[in-house]
Design an enzyme around this catalytic site. Structure first.
Site, PDB file in Angstrom:
ATOM      1  CE1 TYR A 294     -10.857  -1.873   7.552  1.00  0.00           C
ATOM      2  CE2 TYR A 294     -11.806  -0.870   9.520  1.00  0.00           C
ATOM      3  CZ  TYR A 294     -10.762  -0.992   8.619  1.00  0.00           C
ATOM      4  OH  TYR A 294      -9.619  -0.247   8.795  1.00  0.00           O
TER       5      TYR A 294
ATOM      6  N   GLY B 259       0.812  -1.214   0.000  1.00  0.00           N
ATOM      7  CA  GLY B 259       0.000   0.000   0.000  1.00  0.00           C
ATOM      8  C   GLY B 259       0.839   1.254   0.000  1.00  0.00           C
TER       9      GLY B 259
ATOM     10  CB  ILE C 179      -0.221   4.958   6.331  1.00  0.00           C
ATOM     11  CG1 ILE C 179      -1.260   5.712   7.165  1.00  0.00           C
ATOM     12  CG2 ILE C 179       0.899   4.450   7.239  1.00  0.00           C
ATOM     13  CD1 ILE C 179      -1.941   4.838   8.194  1.00  0.00           C
ATOM     14  N   GLY C 180       1.232   4.353   3.561  1.00  0.00           N
ATOM     15  CA  GLY C 180       2.315   3.671   2.863  1.00  0.00           C
ATOM     16  C   GLY C 180       3.237   4.633   2.149  1.00  0.00           C
TER      17      GLY C 180
END
Length: 356
Positions: A224, A56, A61-62
């Site tokens: 989720y 990601g 964030i990645g």
């Protein structure tokens, strides 16, 4: 309703981190700390020379993690996203630092054959792995969808895809040995950092019907929550199985962050969800990245720890159930083996493919 936001999915970054000069300050880390704060407190050279695989990595964030120490290798899902991410990282580069070397490594975590092909390319491109950051994810799909292998898509992407990638990469030849010289020089263990969420308390793992096929009613946020609980239990069971190897496994709750993970579709429900995300998000992207970086560099972390706001925290009781962690591991492994056997020629062919 709140849920933490890891980052958007389906890309892999191989990063070689470069240190920067600076004085370790007496800075207290917490919810609003930045990645730079974490590095200054934990040690400015903790990431120097290290190679990380981060899923990601083209947004959220990645991508922010890639910027922290300047990627030596950066990979993305497609050329357009890859080029955009590469440009952003290059613009953050300090004078005298090397520009990132771009290595395409397409990986769709919702397709195990794609995971196998991506893992093979990572092995070919890396002589070592110091950090494996399982960051990618999808969140609260309004309708039940399936992965290429027929898993419910949220747990199939967030948990099953990362589980399989970890199995493929945990080849001892890829991890630096835990020798005394290594420990003295690097000061921390090779690590697997798994993005979970406080949303692990919103779901439960039903081993008899993880994929909502046998009568279990699908609910977007519950599904989720199940996937994030699975991430947490995976990190804990991995820590147990890695005991004595020198490789550390921890889980991270990054906070509630407004990233592309909130953009699922344009249905009325998701339009409202995206609207309220403006009010419930409690961190910006750099702040949301900090606990991930903390998991990569902090000393004396407990194996299997659940981290939030740059400290160890206590998850919900379901996130501490080591018997369920073991059973989930076994069930995941069995289900992956079953689908791989049924498509063995296709999977082997994908694993042998070099992504251009």
């Amino acid at each position: 309703m709140t849920a933490s936001v890891p980052s958007l999915l389906l890309s892999v970054a191989m990063l070689r981190f470069f240190g920067y000069g600076g004085t370790v300050g007496a800075l207290a880390l917490g919810a609003k700390s930045t990645p730079r704060d974490v590095i200054e407190v934990c040690g400015p050279n903790k990431l120097t020379g290290k190679t990380a695989v981060v899923t990601g990595a083209t947004s959220g964030i990645g991508l922010e993690a890639a910027k922290v120490r300047r990627a030596f290798r950066l990979c993305g899902r497609n050329q357009e996203k890859l080029q955009k991410a590469t440009t952003e990282v290059q613009q953050c580069r300090r004078p005298g630092e090397e520009a990132p070397e771009v290595v395409p490594a397409t990986m769709d975590l919702s397709d195990l054959s794609s995971v196998a092909a991506g893992a093979e390319q990572i092995k070919n491109a890396c002589d070592k792995i110091d950090l494996l950051v399982l960051n990618a994810g999808i969140m609260a799909l309004p309708e039940r969808k399936e992965t290429a292998q027929g898993f419910e898509k949220q747990i199939g992407t967030n948990h099953f895809g990362h589980f399989y990638l970890t199995q493929l990469l945990l080849d001892v030849s890829l991890w630096r040995p835990r020798e005394s010289e290594f420990v003295a020089h690097w000061g921390s263990e090779p690590r697997v950092v798994t993005l979970s969420s406080s949303a692990h308390g919103m779901g439960s793992v039903d081993l008899e019907d993880m994929h909502y096929k046998n009568g279990r009613n699908y609910a977007p946020w519950e599904a989720y929550g199940q996937s994030k609980l699975a991430n947490l239990l995976f990190a804990k069971e991995l820590a147990r199985r890695l005991e004595g190897t020198g490789v550390l496994s921890v889980a991270v709750h990054p906070g509630v962050i407004k990233t592309n993970l909130w953009q699922s579709d344009n249905t009325a429900g998701w339009t409202f969800t995206k609207f309220i995300s403006n009010f419930i998000a409690n961190k910006d992207v750099p702040q949301g990245t900090s606990t991930t970086i903390f998991g990569c560099v902090a000393d004396d972390l407990t194996p299997g720890a659940y981290l939030e706001d740059c400290r160890e925290s206590t998850p919900r009781p379901a996130g501490q159930d080591m018997d369920m962690a073991r059973r989930l591991w076994e069930a995941t492994e069995q289900q992956i083996n079953d689908v791989l056997k049924s498509s063995e020629p296709e999977t082997k062919e994908a694993a042998a493919t070099t992504v251009a």
